[in-house]
Scaffold this motif. Structure first.
Motif, PDB file in Angstrom:
ATOM      1  N   LEU A 457      27.695   9.435 -14.220  1.00 32.39           N
ATOM      2  CA  LEU A 457      27.985  10.554 -13.789  1.00 32.39           C
ATOM      3  C   LEU A 457      29.294  10.761 -12.134  1.00 32.39           C
ATOM      4  CD1 LEU A 457      24.270  11.617 -14.184  1.00 32.39           C
ATOM      5  CD2 LEU A 457      26.479  12.829 -15.840  1.00 32.39           C
ATOM      6  N   PRO A 459      30.264  10.891  -8.270  1.00 34.08           N
ATOM      7  CA  PRO A 459      29.415  11.670  -7.252  1.00 34.08           C
ATOM      8  C   PRO A 459      27.941  12.456  -7.803  1.00 34.08           C
ATOM      9  CG  PRO A 459      31.555  11.820  -6.681  1.00 34.08           C
ATOM     10  CD  PRO A 459      31.307  11.304  -8.383  1.00 34.08           C
ATOM     11  N   GLN A 460      28.147  12.721  -8.768  1.00 28.54           N
ATOM     12  CA  GLN A 460      26.668  13.410  -9.268  1.00 28.54           C
ATOM     13  C   GLN A 460      25.696  12.576  -9.453  1.00 28.54           C
ATOM     14  OE1 GLN A 460      27.017  15.488 -12.268  1.00 28.54           O
ATOM     15  NE2 GLN A 460      25.215  16.998 -12.874  1.00 28.54           N
ATOM     16  N   GLY A 461      25.665  11.214  -9.890  1.00 23.51           N
ATOM     17  CA  GLY A 461      24.823  10.307 -10.296  1.00 23.51           C
ATOM     18  C   GLY A 461      24.488   9.737  -8.918  1.00 23.51           C
TER      19      GLY A 461
END
Length: 519
Positions: A457, A459-461
């Motif tokens: 994912l 940066p979202q992860g």
């Protein structure tokens, strides 16, 4: 060979037995370091946590199920012969494991490794019991157990070095040269020996034991994978396995040539020692399962660094295993075993104080104390078992001890691993609720899976990382508490039933030993 003097080459033979055992123990300690890499979908096979548990337990279940039979075969057809066959099988199966292309192939190859290991393990102790006189046997078994500590030390470091430079399969390929050297040494130095008479085989008992254990372990692991015990996929195989194991016990009590002679459990020294080994390995293996993930994922160490961090545990084994016989002579087996189990329970409870940011030196101190306590459990228990049986039953006695050890370890990995998995999934449920349905369940199975999704994912992860670490620590703490409870149960069993220092050996309760035939 004279009973009081022993074989003239008994000390070099002991060295060969320790070296032969090295390959088997080495493999299991290396595998612990490699678990994270094997679970990586790019660098490894992308195994799930349940598949990792099966990679461990496929070995231990075959190993445990066939130890009885191979102990009898060694006594009947020759211990050196079975050693050579077992080492060869182990080497070939290691080769197959190294080049496995998917988790299923790895699990099958590991089961084949268990077949070879089952032939080697009982034969090593049977040879030691055969070539050493009673007055030196406890010391020899202590050195043999110290060799296990040496393998524990070499394994993680070796695994770390291999994973730094080669692919994950190298951790299995390293067994091949060790096996080749072992085959040469066995052929040159070890005398052939077998028990007088011809013990019968019990194929029905072997099949029942393996089928029952597989059913129970399958249900337990499935429960951790699904996060429930109410699904028929969980309770049906578990209950079926328990029923088959009950049938196994019924069969063993009535057959003329049982693989697992339950009559020996009438000897308190034997049954208590075996129970203590099973309980301590249940606690130890279940807790050790999370160590590789704690060191490599939570703390961020490389496989080589993680291997090095196991050294205090291994050093304590090396230091204290050879001294355990002296401890037993001075304080008695009951006192030493009870104190050691209480220390192990305390050590496991101390893992509940470890957090994500705990200094690593605390982990090292705990590991050293744990290794010292373990060193004072195995040799006295093994000697108690071996001295409770006639010498011509050495192979079967060794098999029974190691079977209970392996079954205890397999159940520890299955049960405590499933508890860890279920606790982790519950802890991550809220955090993972924002993920798409198709990846939510897979991401919640283990911390390795969550980190893999977080990496995909980008940066979202990043928001998944810290909650995953905390959820893993919560699961690790619950697992450690359960392990400590099991160790306390072991201490209670030993304190209640193991004969004390002044108690006489129960040799009058067993058949008269006959001199083994040495060829």
């Amino acid at each position: 060979m004279h009973d009081q003097t022993g074989h003239p080459r008994r000390w070099p033979i002991l060295g060969v037995m320790v070296f032969s055992l090295l390959a088997i123990v080495l493999d299991n300690t290396i595998l612990n370091v490699a678990l994270k890499v094997i679970s990586d979908p790019v660098a490894g096979l992308g195994t799930t946590q349940s598949e990792l548990e099966w990679a461990i337990n496929s070995y231990t279940l075959v190993f445990a199920g066939l130890l009885f039979t191979f102990g009898v075969l060694a006594d009947r057809y020759g211990r050196r012969r079975l050693l050579l066959i077992g080492m060869a099988l182990f080497g070939l199966a290691s080769l197959a494991s190294a080049y496995a292309q998917d988790p299923g192939q790895l699990i099958a190859a590991r089961a084949a490794m268990g077949l070879g290991g089952a032939a080697v393990m009982p034969a090593t102790l049977a040879v030691i019991s055969n070539v050493f006189p009673p007055r030196e046997r406890a010391k020899a078994i202590g050195i043999w157990a110290g060799g296990v500590g040496l393998a524990i030390a070499i394994g993680p470091i070796t695994g770390g070095l291999l994973l730094e430079h080669f692919w994950w399969g190298s951790v299995f390929l390293i067994n091949v040269p060790v096996v080749l050297i072992g085959l040469v040494l066995i052929a040159v130095l070890v005398p052939e020996s077998r028990a007088p008479g011809r013990s019968g085989l019990d194929p029905v008992g072997v099949l029942l034991s393996i089928a029952g254990l597989v059913g129970v372990v399958y249900g337990i692991i499935k429960g951790g994978e699904l996060g429930t015990v109410t699904d028929p996929q969980v309770w049906a195989p578990t209950l079926a396995g328990v029923a088959v194991l009950a049938l196994f016990v019924w069969h063993e009590r009535r057959t003329a040539e049982p693989a697992f002679d339950v009559r020996y459990f009438a000897i308190p020294r034997f049954s208590t020692a075996v129970a203590s080994v099973g309980l301590v390995f249940f606690a130890l293996m279940g807790v050790m399962f999370f160590m590789a993930f704690y060191l490599q994922i939570v703390k961020g160490y490389s496989p080589l660094q993680a291997g090095a961090l196991v050294l205090p545990f291994a050093a304590a084994q090396l230091i204290f295993s050879p001294l355990s016989a002296q401890m037993v002579r001075r304080f008695g087996g009951k006192a030493v075993a009870t104190a050691s189990l209480l220390v192990i329970a305390g050590v496991l409870l101390s893992y509940t104080r470890i957090q994500v940011d705990t200094p690593i030196w605390v982990f090292e101190v705990i590991g050293f104390v744990q290794g010292a306590a373990m060193a004072n459990i195995n040799p006295p228990a093994t000697e108690a078992v071996m001295s409770s049986l006639p010498r011509e039953k050495a192979g079967v006695g060794s098999a029974m001890t190691n079977t209970v050890r392996q079954v205890g370890g397999a159940l520890g990995v299955a049960i405590l691993g499933s508890v860890l998995s279920a606790t982790y999934r519950d802890g991550m449920a809220g955090t993972l609720s924002a993920l798409p349905e198709d990846v939510r369940h897979a991401a919640g199975e283990s911390i390795a899976a969550t980190m893999g999704v977080a990496q995909q994912l980008g940066p979202q992860g990043a928001a998944l990382v810290e909650p995953a670490k905390q959820a893993f620590m919560d699961g690790m703490h619950v697992t450690a508490i359960l392990g400590a409870i099991v160790a306390l149960a072991g201490a209670a069993v030993v304190f209640r039933w193991l004969p004390g220092k002044e108690a006489k050996d129960s040799t009058e309760a067993r058949p008269e030993a006959k001199e083994p035939a040495v060829v």
